[in-house]
Write an enzyme that holds these catalytic residues in place. Structure first.
Site: not given
Ligand code: URA
Length: 427
Positions: A86, A165, A172, A187, A191
């Site tokens: 990621h 999320d 957000r 967050s 995932k």
């Molecule tokens: N990417 C995400 O998935 N969540 C965040 O809060 C920031 C970047």
């Protein structure tokens, strides 16, 4: 599930710098997902978290509650070690495209659930949708079957994965609460953990084009995520990497696919190759395949074969030509010197203004729009040399993009000191 809390009491605890109990966190996340806690209440809580932070145990519980809001995929049917990557997001960051098939070609399975771009950073799915026929949406059974057969999947995260999320991130985005380390870490990790990967490598970007502008902030985010992964049984390491200048030469959608294919063919810009290989080595190590040789897989065509199989499995035509932009504006150097800087943020905004990115999540993106750099920091230039080109479908987009791009590029009499691409490893 615990009950009997009032949202306003939970908000007051954080507002006053206190620590939320496990029961409060479980309740607020579940109640928010079900619509019992209102958006304005969650906004207030997110702002209190942004201002007052969270303890390690609070972040761990918050992440677990987000995972518990949806399904957790079971990848045990996949007969290879699973490992994902990621990136916290950057300009010209197309690394997922060559990296996923490369790591699959070396024997691991890469379950890459990706997103779309918003603002100045691009989205992997938007880039891949430049390929005619390619489809981002897969059912869970298709995702797992492709992971087993091809070893590489890049697709959209299904709605069942960490729905809390999904809701909270949208909130957000419009309440100025994206930039809280506990919220970013939970967050991202909710995932990735819910997706079921066995190991994870994080590319935490630092610099003008990244969320994290300083190494200290990036280190704190990386450490928080590495701990969260470990606590959930996912072997996690992080690299802090430079995002003060765009990665590679291409910034956009189709142009980034073209550059990724060059890397898979054994060429491509040196920085894209370097970061792809650095992340591939970390992923293969984390997957328990430390002897795999990703450099050889790029050289001998195995990574390209894996890319073609991955694109075909999702309906795409790997041989289709990339669409080209009708409007191209080439910008040239006014004097001799060296390129001292190409600012990632300003170039990201330029590509966005050309139509490569979106302002609202419903907006379409332009496939051929973007920026192609002809020079990178450190390169010598002569007056009249092409510095970069702006590509658009709509000519009215060029002037605003030009204003941004010209702020991004600095020419100086001497070359700047070289800076490392990989700044630090945390794991
Ligand atoms: N990417 C995400 O998935 N969540 C965040 O809060 C920031 C970047």
């Amino acid at each position: 599930m615990s009950s009997g809390f009032a949202a306003v009491d939970v908000i007051r605890v954080k507002r006053d710098g206190g620590v939320l109990s496990d029961a409060q966190i479980d309740w607020v996340m579940d109640a928010y997902t079900r619509g019992v806690v209102a958006d304005e209440q969650m906004s207030a809580l997110a702002m209190a978290i942004l201002l007052n932070g969270m303890t390690g145990p609070e972040i761990a519980r918050w992440t677990a509650a987000m995972i518990a809001s949806g399904e957790r995929l079971d990848l045990s049917a996949v007969r290879r070690p699973t490992v994902d990557k990621h990136s916290t997001g950057g300009v010209g960051d197309k690394i997922t495209l060559p990296l996923t098939p490369l790591v699959a070609a070396c024997g691991a399975a890469v379950p890459q659930l990706s997103g779309r771009g918003l603002g100045h950073t691009g989205g992997t799915l938007d880039k891949l949708e430049s390929i005619p026929g390619w489809r981002a949406a897969l059912r869970n059974d298709e995702f797992i079957a492709q992971l087993g057969d091809v070893g590489a999947v890049i697709c959209a995260a299904g709605a069942g994965l960490a729905p809390a999320d999904r809701k909270l991130y949208a909130l957000r985005d419009v309440t100025g609460t994206v930039e809280a380390i506990p919220l970013i870490a939970s967050s991202i990790m909710s995932k990735k953990i819910a997706e079921g990967t066995g190991a994870l490598v994080l590319d935490v970007k630092v610099g003008s084009g990244a969320f994290m502008k300083s190494v200290d902030q990036a280190r704190e985010l990386a450490r928080t995520m590495v701990e969260l992964g470990g606590a959930h049984g996912v072997r996690t390491v992080a690299l802090l990497t430079d995002m003060s200048t765009p990665l590679g030469l291409a910034i956009g959608n189709a142009v980034e696919v073209t550059e990724s294919v060059e890397v898979l063919a054994g060429g491509g810009p040196a920085d894209v190759v370097e970061l792809t290989l650095a992340l591939a080595r970390e992923m293969l190590d984390a997957a328990g395949l430390p002897d795999a040789d990703p450099e050889a897989a790029l050289r001998d065509g195995r990574a390209m074969d894996s890319w073609r199989a991955m694109i075909r499995a999702q309906g795409g035509d790997p041989d289709a030509p990339m669409p080209t932009a009708p409007e191209v504006e080439v910008v040239r150097a006014e004097r001799d010197g060296h390129v001292a800087a190409v600012d990632a943020y300003a170039m990201g905004v330029a590509a966005w203004r050309l139509g490569a990115g979106r302002a609202r999540k419903e907006d379409p993106v332009s496939v051929p729009a973007g920026v192609v750099l002809h020079k990178r920091p450190g390169d010598p230039v002569r007056a009249g040399d092409a510095l970069y080109e702006l590509r658009a479908e709509d000519p009215s987009r060029i002037p605003a993009a030009l204003a941004e791009a010209s702020r991004a590029v600095h020419i100086a009499p001497t070359a700047p000191a070289a800076t490392p691409l990989v700044i630090e490893r945390i794991g």
